[in-house]
Design a protein around this motif. Structure first.
Motif, short mmCIF file in Angstrom:
data_model
loop_
_atom_site.label_atom_id
_atom_site.label_comp_id
_atom_site.label_asym_id
_atom_site.label_seq_id
_atom_site.Cartn_x
_atom_site.Cartn_y
_atom_site.Cartn_z
N TYR A 129 6.28 14.62 -12.11
CA TYR A 129 7.49 14.38 -10.89
C TYR A 129 8.06 13.21 -11.67
N ALA A 130 8.30 12.83 -12.75
CA ALA A 130 8.96 11.17 -13.26
C ALA A 130 9.06 10.77 -11.79
N SER A 131 7.81 10.32 -11.37
CA SER A 131 7.85 9.94 -9.90
C SER A 131 7.67 7.83 -10.28
N ASP A 132 9.27 7.04 -9.40
CA ASP A 132 8.69 5.46 -9.42
C ASP A 132 7.42 5.58 -8.91
N ILE A 133 6.59 6.11 -7.84
CA ILE A 133 5.75 6.23 -7.28
C ILE A 133 4.04 7.10 -7.40
N SER A 134 2.93 7.41 -7.62
CA SER A 134 2.19 7.91 -7.62
C SER A 134 1.43 7.96 -6.61
N MET A 135 0.55 8.69 -5.38
CA MET A 135 -0.13 8.13 -4.51
C MET A 135 -1.58 8.70 -4.92
N GLY A 136 -3.13 8.52 -4.12
CA GLY A 136 -3.59 9.14 -3.72
C GLY A 136 -4.56 8.79 -2.28
N ARG A 137 -5.53 9.46 -2.37
CA ARG A 137 -5.90 9.75 -1.29
C ARG A 137 -7.60 8.64 -1.63
N THR A 138 -7.26 7.30 0.17
CA THR A 138 -8.18 6.28 -0.30
C THR A 138 -9.63 6.72 0.89
N ARG A 139 -10.78 5.76 0.30
CA ARG A 139 -11.75 6.74 0.57
C ARG A 139 -12.67 5.69 1.03
N ARG A 140 -12.85 4.95 2.28
CA ARG A 140 -13.64 3.78 2.94
C ARG A 140 -15.05 4.06 3.16
N TYR A 141 -15.63 2.97 2.37
CA TYR A 141 -17.29 3.31 2.70
C TYR A 141 -17.66 2.45 3.13
N HIS A 153 -6.32 10.24 5.98
CA HIS A 153 -5.92 11.34 5.35
C HIS A 153 -5.74 12.76 5.42
N ARG A 154 -4.73 12.42 6.67
CA ARG A 154 -4.08 13.74 7.00
C ARG A 154 -2.42 13.67 6.08
N LEU A 155 -2.40 12.28 5.66
CA LEU A 155 -1.14 12.42 5.19
C LEU A 155 -1.29 13.64 3.51
N PHE A 156 -2.75 13.59 3.00
CA PHE A 156 -2.95 13.65 1.70
C PHE A 156 -3.54 15.23 1.35
N ALA A 211 10.83 2.02 -0.11
CA ALA A 211 12.16 1.42 0.70
C ALA A 211 13.10 1.96 -0.91
N LYS A 212 13.04 1.31 -1.45
CA LYS A 212 13.96 1.59 -2.91
C LYS A 212 13.08 3.18 -4.36
N ALA A 213 12.16 3.11 -3.86
CA ALA A 213 11.30 4.47 -4.75
C ALA A 213 12.24 4.93 -4.75
N GLN A 214 12.90 6.16 -6.33
CA GLN A 214 13.95 7.08 -6.29
C GLN A 214 12.71 8.11 -6.79
N GLY A 215 12.03 8.20 -6.06
CA GLY A 215 11.11 9.61 -6.42
C GLY A 215 9.44 8.75 -5.76
N ILE A 216 8.48 9.12 -4.87
CA ILE A 216 7.24 9.51 -4.69
C ILE A 216 6.34 10.64 -5.12
N ALA A 217 5.64 10.61 -5.37
CA ALA A 217 4.72 12.26 -6.13
C ALA A 217 2.69 11.64 -5.13
N VAL A 218 2.83 12.93 -4.20
CA VAL A 218 1.42 12.04 -3.45
C VAL A 218 0.43 13.76 -3.71
N ILE A 219 -0.95 12.93 -4.18
CA ILE A 219 -1.60 13.90 -4.09
C ILE A 219 -2.93 13.97 -3.35
N PRO A 220 -3.31 14.88 -3.28
CA PRO A 220 -4.14 15.56 -2.12
C PRO A 220 -5.80 14.43 -2.90
N GLU A 221 -6.35 14.70 -4.39
CA GLU A 221 -7.66 14.57 -4.59
C GLU A 221 -7.58 12.23 -4.03
N SER A 222 -9.25 12.22 -3.84
CA SER A 222 -9.48 11.01 -3.32
C SER A 222 -9.71 10.20 -5.15
#
Length: 946
Positions: A129-141, A153-156, A211-222
């Motif tokens: 996606y040529a994104s400034d930020i990419s982000m994935g799922r966090t699991r709390r153990y 989790h609903r966001l991912f 706020a400043k990112a021009q492109g945020i990629a979100v993936i469902p993987e942990s």
């Protein structure tokens, strides 16, 4: 400048041309115990181009020296150290970013771990996606509990791309800096660094980055494992909420966040972060006040919280659910008892209760407190609520606050439990319900006992007092000695709502215990006493014994085990994989003659005590009182507790009972372990008229192993009688199962009640606690997959457009569950707890279904049916097929979209039943021939007219 760094180690042998793709920065302080796990999780990444930068914040336990020596020759690992301790992760992270050579960077705490494919998945998304930020799922153990929980989790749930955060500001509530991959050029171009010398630096860093990112990629993987340690072992900065400085630090950080995220540049993100102040930041501390964790500083903390809450614009409070509005009102007036109550209401532990009045057409909660506030004040505005949204919720959908006031046990083991339940909206007062106290074993055989309770409605205090007296169960499990939960159950004979009984903090129940009733129990000295659980609910557990008594128990363990075996034969279900073989073996060994007066009744595999088996059993009870009728119940069925005519499905006793029964009544299928004995009579009443192909008509049977085919043939041959609702059923279902036994006179016993009570709609609405003046629409979709099924309706839209005119009843298939949003429960009623489907059908003015056989039953009432077939092509082509095309022959209109559905409902509400003739034709071709005496005819045919 930020934190300075001592000369890093670990770069020896690294080629300048060996350019890494991702840098992982690990900050560490006094954490030799866990940091190696963190480093290993990076070095084991499936992405090969990784550089690890560990920055020690001047540890005092030798962490830096240990790591520097261990990784001195590892070209992938750089060990650095700040010149002085910075007091938080921000400084070390800034150092790590400056040392990084990779074009992307991510962060990892020393006590956490990266998922194995984290860097690959994040980098792949960033490049795609040529994104400034990419982000994935966090699991709390949770280390202590050894279990995972979610983090937003609903966001991912899906992969998606945002051009800016303004397209979906909800993602901005994931304010941790980890589990995200940042493009280095982006950080440098925007001067993005972690603030130092202030706690909660993640809040500021992520807010500015989003706020400043021009492109945020979100993936469902942990991608990230956040390890949560027991607090006495490791108490992080953010968990030090018993110190007032912690709250002040958070407030300072939030203030900086609001100065960073401006209304002019990111208005939607700013509004969402303001809502987060109320729903997350303030809530953390209000929860602690409610739980009694901050008693010494509660007053001071409330003063700080009130300042924080008042920084939020009034318009943002409108986004809060009702319970949270009341919580904020309680916080603003500083009433700690109301805070404790509303925190629990907001948590969903119980529903709203308390004094309330109506002023100026608005309901005001706790008027003694809030009517003293100026009418225009924020506190007063937040304390007003829509009383109809609470008073319109039926009793079986309410989460009650049952609270015990006393528990006593006398010398004869008679237990007396007394308590009260707030009934602020007179829901119980206006319902015909019975009370029972239910005891349930938490482990072992998980048996249940039920005892009647008396209740008294005190209308002046809007509460219900209740009391139960019963003898503590004598047949206790002496070997496993399980704890027992205590519930208070409300029921009307068809609907059961059992919920925990709460116990006040100062309630002393330690000095009461039962006496052993058998010789074995006396030797083992098994005595039960009431106790308050960690979540403050009432239960019973075994009284502790001396070491000497424990040795005696060990000595008599064989006798205790035999006692447990006797319990298990009655109540413990056989292992799933052993049921067919073991059940068949039990039946084969049975040498007892058939009991000519024994009738075994099973409905929906033991999950119900209604449907056609119930109608036939009730008729038998009247006409053949000489018969012994035993009901089959699946484990844990509330309707079975306290009854002596029950056998638990898949237990040893179940198969033994089946082996000696002369008559068996069923409506689905007995398990594979059942083998019919000579002389048994098996009545199959089946559970509806089919639309979907069944039995040997299913395409899948063409490819089934011969063993499966033979098993189905065997089971059908056991049937001696088959209920036949209609000629269409005779032409479709009967050949589909290759059945050649006796056919009963047409009609379904379960539908007799529909024929007899069709004119009593208002009565049944009242029985279900519904608004008799609104059109009742039942949504009953077909079975999808076992578990929680989604509601394929936009309930907000439906309620907004039709809420004043209709009440929507939701009844999924009995193997499914659907979650109704809490704030909609007066308009959208979950009737899945109503075991008797006929009650729901009789209370409904309109049916919405799709491919469910319930449409054929509803034809008996000659009321409108709308088929919501949004997935028509996908469903009919991917499943087992249907006997006819609904598009060509249907009892009502097919709505392919929600707009179509609402349009059809609006027509019906307006009195235009345009499909009456079509429905009549459909009934003639496919509906049942219901006379209202099918159960009578069935009993006469099978048992004679005796």
């Amino acid at each position: 400048m930020g934190a300075s760094v001592n000369e890093p180690t670990g770069r020896a042998g690294r080629s300048l041309t060996d350019q890494p793709q991702v840098a992982v920065v690990i900050c560490v302080y006094n954490d030799q115990t866990n940091v190696l796990n963190a480093i290993d999780s990076v070095l084991s990444q499936t992405l090969r181009g990784i550089e690890v930068i560990v920055v020690d914040d001047c540890s005092t336990d030798g962490t830096y020296e240990y790591l520097a020596e261990r990784f001195a020759e590892d070209s992938k690992v750089t060990i650095a150290q700040t010149e002085k301790n910075t007091g938080g992760p921000g400084g070390p992270r800034n150092v790590g970013v400056r040392l990084a050579r990779a074009p992307y960077v991510t962060f990892l705490d020393s006590d956490d771990e990266l998922e194995r494919h984290a860097c690959y998945n994040l980098l792949h998304a960033a490049e795609r996606y040529a994104s400034d930020i990419s982000m994935g799922r966090t699991r709390r153990y949770n280390i202590g509990q050894k279990r995972f929980t979610g983090w937003h989790h609903r966001l991912f749930r899906d992969e998606y791309y945002l051009k800016t955060i303004e397209y979906y500001p909800e993602i901005g509530i994931d304010t941790i800096a980890v589990a995200k991959l940042f493009r280095m050029d982006y950080l440098e171009e925007n001067g993005l660094i972690f603030r130092e010398g202030i706690h909660y630096e993640d809040l500021m860093f992520t807010a500015e980055a989003f706020a400043k990112a021009q492109g945020i990629a979100v993936i469902p993987e942990s991608v990230y494992q956040w390890n949560v340690y027991p607090q006495p072992e490791r108490k992080s900065i953010t968990n030090q909420r018993d110190d007032i400085k912690n709250l002040r630090d958070r407030k300072a950080a939030i203030g900086k966040v609001m100065s960073i995220v401006r209304e002019e540049t990111a208005p939607r993100l700013r509004a969402r972060l303001q809502l987060k102040i109320l729903r997350h930041d303030a809530r953390l501390y209000l929860n602690d006040i409610a739980d009694g964790k901050s008693r010494k500083i509660a007053t001071e903390m409330l003063g700080e919280l009130q300042e924080l809450i008042r920084t939020v614009p009034d318009s943002v409070f409108d986004e809060l659910p009702q319970a949270e509005r009341l919580l904020m009102a309680s916080a603003l007036v500083g009433d700690q008892s109301l805070i404790a109550r509303t925190v629990n209401i907001a948590r969903g532990e119980y529903d709203l209760y308390g004094d309330w009045t109506t002023e100026g057409g608005e309901a005001v909660w706790e008027p003694a407190v809030f009517c003293q506030c100026p009418p225009e004040s924020l506190e007063r505005r937040l304390a007003t609520f829509n009383s109809a949204s609470v008073s319109g919720v039926p009793w079986y959908n309410v989460k009650w606050n049952h609270t015990a006031s006393s528990v006593t046990i006398d010398r004869s083991n008679k237990v007396a439990i007394r308590g009260a339940t707030p009934d602020s909206f007179e829901t119980i007062a206006n319902s015909e319900v019975h009370f029972r106290v239910v005891l349930r074993e938490k482990t072992g055989a998980k048996r249940g006992w039920a005892f009647p309770a008396k209740h008294y409605v005190a209308s002046e205090s809007r509460s219900v007092s209740w009391a139960a007296e019963f003898e503590f169960p004598a047949d206790i499990d002496l070997a496993r000695r399980p704890r027992m939960a205590v519930h208070l159950e409300l029921n009307d004979g068809a609907t059961y709502a059992a919920q925990s009984i709460r116990v006040p903090l100062k309630f002393n129940v330690q000095d009461r215990k039962t006496a052993p009733t058998s010789r074995l129990a006396k030797v083992a000295n098994v005595r039960y006493r009431p106790y308050r659980s960690k979540i403050r609910t009432l239960g019973f557990r075994v009284n502790p014994v001396t070491p000497r008594r424990k040795k005696l128990r060990d000595f008599i363990e064989p006798m205790l085990a035999r006692h447990a075996e006797n319990i298990d034969s009655q109540s413990m279900q056989l292992p799933i994989g052993d049921r067919a073989e073991t059940g068949a073996a039990i039946m084969a060994k049975s040498a007892k003659p058939l009991r000519k007066n024994l009738v075994v009744v099973e409905s929906h595999m033991g999950k119900s005590n209604h449907d056609s088996p119930r109608a036939v059993a009730d008729e038998l009870a009247v006409r053949r009182p000489d018969l012994d009728i035993v009901w089959v119940a699946d484990a844990g069925q509330e309707w079975s507790f306290g009854r002596s005519d029950i056998v638990v499905r898949h237990t040893k006793a179940y198969y033994e009972t089946l082996a000696t029964a002369k008559y068996i009544i069923d409506n689905q299928s007995l398990p594979d372990g059942y083998t019919k004995r000579d002389g048994q009579i098996y009545l199959q009443t089946w559970h509806g008229i089919p639309l979907k192909k069944m039995g040997f008509d299913e395409d899948s049977m063409l490819f089934s192993p011969q063993e499966k085919i033979d098993n189905l043939v065997r089971k059908v041959r056991y049937w001696d009688y088959l209920t036949v609702p209609s000629d269409y059923f005779r032409q479709s279902f009967v050949p589909a199962y290759r059945y050649d036994g006796e056919l009963l006179p047409e009609g379904s016993p379960r539908n007799d009640a529909l024929v007899k009570n069709a004119a009593l709609t208002r009565r049944y609405k009242r029985m279900l606690g519904l608004d008799v003046d609104r059109t009742t629409v039942l949504y009953a979709p077909t079975f999808r997959q076992v578990g929680t099924a989604g509601i394929e309706l936009d309930l907000d839209d439906l309620v907004t457009r039709l809420g004043k005119d209709i009440q929507l009843l939701v009844r999924p298939h009995y193997l499914n569950r659907m979650k109704i949003p809490r704030e909609m429960r007066s308009d959208v009623i979950d009737v899945s707890m109503v075991d008797d489907t006929n009650k729901v059908l009789l209370a409904s003015d309109v049916l919405i279904t799709d491919y469910s056989s319930i449409m054929f039953d509803y034809l008996v009432l000659d009321r409108p049916i709308v088929l919501y077939t949004y997935d028509y092509d996908a469903y009919t082509q991917s499943t087992r097929g249907t006997y006819f095309e609904l598009k060509q022959q249907a009892p009502g209109p097919l709505a392919m979209t929600q707009d179509d559905l609402i349009a059809e409902l609006e027509e019906l509400i307006g009195g235009n039943d345009a499909y009456r003739a079509l429905r009549s034709d459909f009934t003639t071709r496919f509906g049942g021939n219901e006379t209202g005496i099918s159960a009578q005819n069935t009993v006469s045919t099978v048992w004679g007219d005796k």
